[in-house]
Design an enzyme around this catalytic site. Structure first.
Site, mmCIF file in Angstrom:
data_model
loop_
_atom_site.group_PDB
_atom_site.id
_atom_site.type_symbol
_atom_site.label_atom_id
_atom_site.label_comp_id
_atom_site.label_asym_id
_atom_site.label_seq_id
_atom_site.Cartn_x
_atom_site.Cartn_y
_atom_site.Cartn_z
ATOM 1 N N GLY A 31 2.378 6.625 -12.262
ATOM 2 C CA GLY A 31 0.984 6.227 -12.388
ATOM 3 C C GLY A 31 0.394 5.880 -11.043
ATOM 4 O O GLY A 31 1.121 5.476 -10.125
ATOM 5 N N GLN A 91 -5.319 2.874 -4.606
ATOM 6 C CA GLN A 91 -4.072 3.138 -3.878
ATOM 7 C C GLN A 91 -4.171 4.310 -2.909
ATOM 8 O O GLN A 91 -3.290 4.499 -2.079
ATOM 9 C CB GLN A 91 -2.920 3.392 -4.859
ATOM 10 C CG GLN A 91 -2.546 2.156 -5.660
ATOM 11 C CD GLN A 91 -1.383 2.446 -6.585
ATOM 12 O OE1 GLN A 91 -1.569 2.921 -7.688
ATOM 13 N NE2 GLN A 91 -0.167 2.177 -6.104
ATOM 14 N N CYS A 135 6.042 -0.514 -7.488
ATOM 15 C CA CYS A 135 4.691 0.003 -7.233
ATOM 16 C C CYS A 135 4.741 0.880 -5.990
ATOM 17 O O CYS A 135 5.373 0.506 -5.001
ATOM 18 C CB CYS A 135 3.747 -1.181 -7.016
ATOM 19 S SG CYS A 135 2.058 -0.695 -6.624
ATOM 20 N N LEU A 136 4.072 2.035 -6.051
ATOM 21 C CA LEU A 136 4.078 2.942 -4.895
ATOM 22 C C LEU A 136 3.458 2.288 -3.664
ATOM 23 O O LEU A 136 3.776 2.666 -2.539
ATOM 24 C CB LEU A 136 3.330 4.242 -5.227
ATOM 25 C CG LEU A 136 3.960 5.121 -6.314
ATOM 26 C CD1 LEU A 136 3.106 6.354 -6.549
ATOM 27 C CD2 LEU A 136 5.379 5.518 -5.955
ATOM 28 N N HIS A 148 -0.276 -1.949 -15.648
ATOM 29 C CA HIS A 148 -0.043 -2.035 -14.201
ATOM 30 C C HIS A 148 -1.193 -1.363 -13.429
ATOM 31 O O HIS A 148 -1.722 -1.925 -12.468
ATOM 32 C CB HIS A 148 1.305 -1.377 -13.881
ATOM 33 C CG HIS A 148 1.660 -1.349 -12.428
ATOM 34 N ND1 HIS A 148 2.740 -2.015 -11.907
ATOM 35 C CD2 HIS A 148 1.081 -0.697 -11.385
ATOM 36 C CE1 HIS A 148 2.793 -1.791 -10.592
ATOM 37 N NE2 HIS A 148 1.799 -0.986 -10.256
ATOM 38 N N GLU A 149 -1.591 -0.167 -13.879
ATOM 39 C CA GLU A 149 -2.644 0.583 -13.157
ATOM 40 C C GLU A 149 -4.019 -0.055 -13.341
ATOM 41 O O GLU A 149 -4.819 -0.090 -12.402
ATOM 42 C CB GLU A 149 -2.684 2.049 -13.601
ATOM 43 C CG GLU A 149 -1.392 2.840 -13.408
ATOM 44 C CD GLU A 149 -0.767 2.702 -12.037
ATOM 45 O OE1 GLU A 149 -1.491 2.461 -11.047
ATOM 46 O OE2 GLU A 149 0.465 2.808 -11.929
ATOM 47 N N HIS A 197 -4.529 -2.746 -10.970
ATOM 48 C CA HIS A 197 -4.939 -2.278 -9.635
ATOM 49 C C HIS A 197 -6.462 -2.211 -9.514
ATOM 50 O O HIS A 197 -7.014 -2.493 -8.455
ATOM 51 C CB HIS A 197 -4.373 -0.874 -9.351
ATOM 52 C CG HIS A 197 -2.983 -0.881 -8.785
ATOM 53 N ND1 HIS A 197 -2.672 -1.466 -7.576
ATOM 54 C CD2 HIS A 197 -1.829 -0.333 -9.237
ATOM 55 C CE1 HIS A 197 -1.378 -1.293 -7.320
ATOM 56 N NE2 HIS A 197 -0.836 -0.609 -8.319
HETATM 57 NI NI NI Z 1 1.150 -0.039 -8.510
#
Ligand code: NI
Length: 177
Positions: free
Chosen positions: A46, A51, A93-94, A135-136, A139
């Site tokens: 995701g 991001q 998380c990326l 989670h997304e 963000h």
């Molecule tokens: Ni993340």
């Protein structure tokens, strides 16, 4: 290589509340394409537009890395129902590479969103989809999974977190915690 790099912890854009998307036009479609490329390159499940440095309410999900077909792009996603339980799961998380920790979240949610064709939909999600959606969507509200970690998990990851902040301090001259 993907056109846009995934932005890491310390960059102020990750702490901003993202703007709602209006009309779905070429520009929005191009952002989604860039997000898809970045997500595929990072092998994530995701990604939220902040991001890649775009403070707009766009989220993409691709569960193929966890063995499922689910793939979607959502505009202005909003949680309209959350179950009352709170289930632990190890999140990463990326934007916060190599950092992992336990986050408790409701196991079932309903999300209202717009698709790329402008249709309004409601998604009912449990298991990994519920997890990644929450989670997304966080963000988009400037929230990170780090915010939920126990002191113990924070301590365990402290070195990696400071290294990320140091890297961004050098690059940007300032960071947002
Ligand atoms: Ni993340």
């Amino acid at each position: 290589m993907a056109k846009r790099e995934v932005i890491t912890y310390g960059h102020p854009v990750l702490r901003q509340v993202a703007k709602p998307v209006g009309k779905v036009d070429e520009r929005i479609r191009a952002i989604i394409q860039d997000m898809m490329e970045a997500l595929a390159e990072e092998e994530g499940i995701g990604l939220a537009a902040p991001q890649i440095g775009i403070s707009e309410r766009i989220v993409i999900i691709d569960l193929s890395k966890s063995g499922q077909q689910t793939k979607m792009a959502l505009l202005n996603p909003e949680i309209i129902f959350s179950s009352k339980d709170s289930v632990p799961y190890e999140e990463g998380c990326l934007s916060i590479p190599e950092v992992w920790g336990t986050v408790y979240r409701p196991s079932f949610i309903k999300v209202k969103a717009k698709t790329t064709t402008g249709k309004s939909i409601v998604i009912e999600a449990d298991e990994i989809l519920a997890r990644v959606l929450q989670h997304e969507i966080d963000h988009l509200n400037g929230k990170l999974f780090l915010d939920y970690l126990s002191e113990e998990d924070k301590a365990k990851n402290a070195e990696k977190i400071s290294a990320l902040l140091e890297e961004n301090r050098k690059k940007l001259g300032h960071v947002a915690l």
